[in-house]
Design an enzyme around this catalytic site. Structure first.
Site, short mmCIF file in Angstrom:
data_model
loop_
_atom_site.label_atom_id
_atom_site.label_comp_id
_atom_site.label_asym_id
_atom_site.label_seq_id
_atom_site.Cartn_x
_atom_site.Cartn_y
_atom_site.Cartn_z
N ASN A 1 -8.40 -2.31 9.92
CA ASN A 1 -8.27 -0.86 10.22
C ASN A 1 -9.75 -0.22 9.72
OD1 ASN A 1 -5.24 -1.46 9.11
ND2 ASN A 1 -5.36 -0.44 10.92
N ASN B 1 -1.73 7.38 10.82
CA ASN B 1 -2.59 6.56 10.26
C ASN B 1 -2.85 6.81 8.60
OD1 ASN B 1 -3.20 6.29 13.13
ND2 ASN B 1 -4.90 5.05 12.77
N LYS C 1 8.70 -2.96 15.88
CA LYS C 1 9.14 -1.55 15.19
C LYS C 1 10.03 -0.95 16.23
CE LYS C 1 6.88 -1.50 11.60
NZ LYS C 1 7.34 -1.78 10.15
N TYR D 1 0.73 -1.13 0.05
CA TYR D 1 -0.09 -0.10 0.02
C TYR D 1 1.01 1.10 0.20
CZ TYR D 1 -3.20 3.44 2.12
OH TYR D 1 -4.02 4.41 2.25
N ILE D 2 1.65 1.38 0.83
CA ILE D 2 2.43 2.68 1.12
C ILE D 2 3.64 2.43 0.05
CG2 ILE D 2 3.62 4.19 2.51
CD1 ILE D 2 2.30 3.00 4.99
N TYR E 1 3.68 -6.50 17.23
CA TYR E 1 4.13 -5.80 15.94
C TYR E 1 4.83 -4.54 16.60
CZ TYR E 1 3.33 -2.35 12.60
OH TYR E 1 3.51 -1.28 11.70
N SER F 1 6.39 3.53 13.24
CA SER F 1 5.00 3.65 13.38
C SER F 1 4.55 4.57 14.73
CB SER F 1 4.24 2.31 13.70
OG SER F 1 2.89 2.45 14.11
P1 NAD Z 1 1.73 -3.72 3.01
O1 NAD Z 1 1.37 -4.93 3.61
O2 NAD Z 1 0.70 -3.03 2.03
O3 NAD Z 1 3.22 -3.51 2.50
C1 NAD Z 1 4.22 -4.49 3.03
C2 NAD Z 1 4.92 -5.04 1.89
O4 NAD Z 1 5.98 -5.94 2.23
C3 NAD Z 1 3.85 -6.10 1.02
O5 NAD Z 1 3.76 -5.86 -0.26
C4 NAD Z 1 4.19 -7.40 1.60
O6 NAD Z 1 4.24 -8.50 0.47
C5 NAD Z 1 5.93 -7.08 1.79
N1 NAD Z 1 6.68 -8.02 2.59
C6 NAD Z 1 6.42 -8.59 3.65
N2 NAD Z 1 7.23 -9.28 4.19
C7 NAD Z 1 8.47 -9.19 3.45
C8 NAD Z 1 9.46 -10.16 3.47
N3 NAD Z 1 9.91 -10.76 4.24
N4 NAD Z 1 10.24 -9.78 2.06
C9 NAD Z 1 9.75 -9.13 0.89
N5 NAD Z 1 8.46 -8.40 0.90
C10 NAD Z 1 7.65 -8.55 2.22
O7 NAD Z 1 1.64 -2.53 4.32
P2 NAD Z 1 1.84 -0.93 4.28
O8 NAD Z 1 0.51 -0.56 4.79
O9 NAD Z 1 2.23 -0.50 2.83
O10 NAD Z 1 2.85 -0.74 5.24
C11 NAD Z 1 4.29 -0.71 4.85
C12 NAD Z 1 5.21 -0.47 6.28
O11 NAD Z 1 4.57 0.50 6.77
C13 NAD Z 1 5.20 -1.83 7.12
O12 NAD Z 1 6.54 -1.90 7.39
C14 NAD Z 1 4.23 -1.20 8.08
O13 NAD Z 1 4.64 -1.91 9.36
C15 NAD Z 1 4.60 0.33 8.17
N6 NAD Z 1 3.37 0.80 8.84
C16 NAD Z 1 2.10 1.06 8.12
C17 NAD Z 1 0.96 1.73 8.83
C18 NAD Z 1 -0.15 1.50 8.27
O14 NAD Z 1 -1.26 1.82 8.98
N7 NAD Z 1 -0.54 0.99 6.76
C19 NAD Z 1 1.33 2.47 9.79
C20 NAD Z 1 2.54 2.44 10.55
C21 NAD Z 1 3.59 1.88 9.69
C1 WQD Z 2 -8.69 3.56 14.12
C2 WQD Z 2 -9.75 4.03 15.08
C3 WQD Z 2 -10.38 2.20 16.44
C4 WQD Z 2 -11.90 -0.47 13.01
C5 WQD Z 2 -3.41 0.75 13.73
C6 WQD Z 2 -2.23 0.09 14.34
C7 WQD Z 2 -0.92 1.27 14.19
C8 WQD Z 2 -0.95 1.50 12.77
C9 WQD Z 2 -2.22 2.04 12.38
C10 WQD Z 2 0.90 0.40 11.79
C11 WQD Z 2 -9.47 3.51 16.46
C12 WQD Z 2 -11.55 2.46 15.42
C13 WQD Z 2 -11.18 0.60 13.97
C14 WQD Z 2 -13.26 -0.83 13.27
C15 WQD Z 2 -13.59 1.09 14.79
N1 WQD Z 2 -0.37 0.69 11.94
N2 WQD Z 2 -12.08 1.31 14.63
N3 WQD Z 2 -13.88 0.16 14.03
O1 WQD Z 2 -5.62 1.09 15.85
O2 WQD Z 2 -5.26 3.64 15.30
O3 WQD Z 2 -3.63 1.87 14.22
O4 WQD Z 2 -3.22 1.04 12.37
O5 WQD Z 2 1.85 0.53 12.29
O6 WQD Z 2 -0.08 0.56 14.54
O7 WQD Z 2 -2.36 0.19 15.69
O8 WQD Z 2 -5.93 2.20 13.47
O9 WQD Z 2 -7.69 2.13 11.46
O10 WQD Z 2 -7.54 0.04 13.45
O11 WQD Z 2 -8.25 2.25 14.19
O12 WQD Z 2 -14.28 1.76 15.63
O13 WQD Z 2 -13.87 -1.52 12.50
O14 WQD Z 2 -10.82 3.40 14.57
O15 WQD Z 2 -10.83 1.65 17.78
O16 WQD Z 2 -10.16 4.32 17.45
P1 WQD Z 2 -5.34 2.35 14.78
P2 WQD Z 2 -7.39 1.88 13.02
#
Ligand code: NAD
Ligand code: WQD
Length: 339
Positions: free
Chosen positions: A201, A181, A155, A13-14, A151, A127
């Protein structure tokens, strides 16, 4: 000379949105992804959107010999933007060893291969979860850190590991980006978040209610100490987040050391605020029910991102309305994601 950036997890995604911004900014992009949580289709779309090519290797960052081969073949990788990782909080409590292996051991292997190939520039996806339950908001980078689930611990550990790597060898330049987020999608509506199974999420869940795949939104907790009782978060448009990585590349210069930045908007929106904004984007009222709190959730979390503005010149541009409109464009155009 064009700089070549290796993007791990670039099909996700990101990562995919960051590939768009890197290509648009003139970087050469090499993606490594094992496609565990992504489809190669996303990379095809990235190339269509930008009109530029990238190089893709289906590989696992834990596979040292394959990673070494990639570094040798690509020769002059300037730096790595490291997204690859597992990210589901609930799942990490059930299979913690898988998370430690994939996220922690995977990053250790990646850094070993980087060092061996004399590439010592890394931007790491951290994160806001590393702040645990913050004592106040907005959250600044120097607030105390803690983790409440495996998780989050991966980090936190990786932030420490990368600092140790720098301490041992000052030729490394490390940027730790703490995302709040991320939501939203590319404005084309052809690139967005495509979660497997039932989303954890909030926004992906609401979007599946909007396309009729799920019945109603469960609002987890309505008795928090917030303006309407529901949880408050700092939602940030994924394109703003992606641009933050391009801005962070300027910290990968000699003697930069370890830099840490919050990437958020600084605004807090409640669950009900998000439902309202999504109703507007979708054009009808989406059904929701008030449900019990989700264990492990905190009341309020939003960023002070002024350091990123001062040092990187980056700030989020898109507002919540735009985040919801773009999310909906993606979901309504592609109800089955990349499938
Ligand atoms: P995502 O799952 O869409 O992307 C992660 C990608 O990494 C995937 O395409 C997956 O196939 C790949 N991957 C996983 N393990 C692997 C491995 N061992 N080798 C090669 N590829 C691998 O997730 P995202 O939301 O794009 O998140 C990207 C990064 O940002 C992650 O590290 C996540 O922890 C961090 N992050 C995400 C969020 C969020 O809410 N989406 C928030 C904070 C931090
Ligand atoms: C957001 C708000 C829920 C689902 C998570 C990870 C964090 C980061 C981002 C990677 C909260 C509420 C949610 C639902 C709801 N990821 N909620 N109904 O929990 O802030 O963060 O994703 O690093 O580490 O913990 O995100 O989108 O799950 O929740 O009411 O079905 O929505 O309680 O208040 P969160 P979220």
């Amino acid at each position: 000379m064009t700089r070549k950036i290796l993007v791990t997890g670039g099909a996700g995604y990101i990562g995919s949105h960051t590939c768009v911004e890197l290509l648009n900014s003139g970087y050469e992009v090499v993606v490594v992804d094992n496609l565990y949580n992504a489809s190669e289709k996303s990379l095809q779309i990235v190339q269509e959107i930008t009109g530029k090519n990238l190089t893709f290797y289906k590989a696992d960052i834990r596979d040292a010999s394959k990673m070494d081969e990639i570094f040798k073949k690509e020769k002059n990788i300037f730096g790595v933007i490291h997204f690859a990782g597992l990210k589901a909080v609930g799942e990490s409590c059930q299979i913690p060893l898988t998370y430690y292996d994939n996220n922690v051991a995977g990053t250790v292997t990646l850094c070993e291969v980087m060092a061996k190939n004399n590439c010592k520039n890394i931007i790491f996806s951290s994160s806001a979860t590393v702040y645990g339950d913050p004592h106040k908001v907005p959250i600044k980078e120097d607030f105390p850190l803690s983790a409440t689930n495996p998780y989050g611990r991966t980090k936190l550990m990786l932030e420490e590991i990368l600092k140790d790597v720098y301490t041992s060898d000052n030729n490394w330049n490390v940027v730790l980006l703490r995302y709040f987020n991320p939501i939203g999608a590319h404005e084309s509506g052809d690139l967005g978040e495509d979660p497997n199974g039932i989303p954890n999420n909030l926004v992906p869940y609401i979007l599946q209610v909007a396309v009729g795949k799920l019945e109603k939104v469960n609002v987890f907790g309505s008795d928090y100490d917030t303006h309407d009782g529901t949880g408050v978060r700092d939602y940030i448009h994924v394109v703003d987040l992606a641009k933050g990585h391009v801005s962070a590349l300027k910290k990968l210069e000699p003697q930069s050391g370890v830099s840490v930045y919050n990437l958020g908007t600084g605004n807090g929106y409640s669950v009900l605020d998000i439902v309202k904004n999504m109703n507007k984007a979708v054009g009808r009222e989406l059904p929701f029910v008030l449900a019990p709190r989700r264990p492990g959730d905190i009341a309020t979390c939003y960023a002070d991102s002024s350091l990123a503005f001062r040092e990187l010149g980056w700030r989020a541009e898109f507002d919540i309305e735009r985040m919801c409109v773009d999310s909906w464009r993606w979901q309504s155009k592609h109800p089955d994601g990349f499938k």
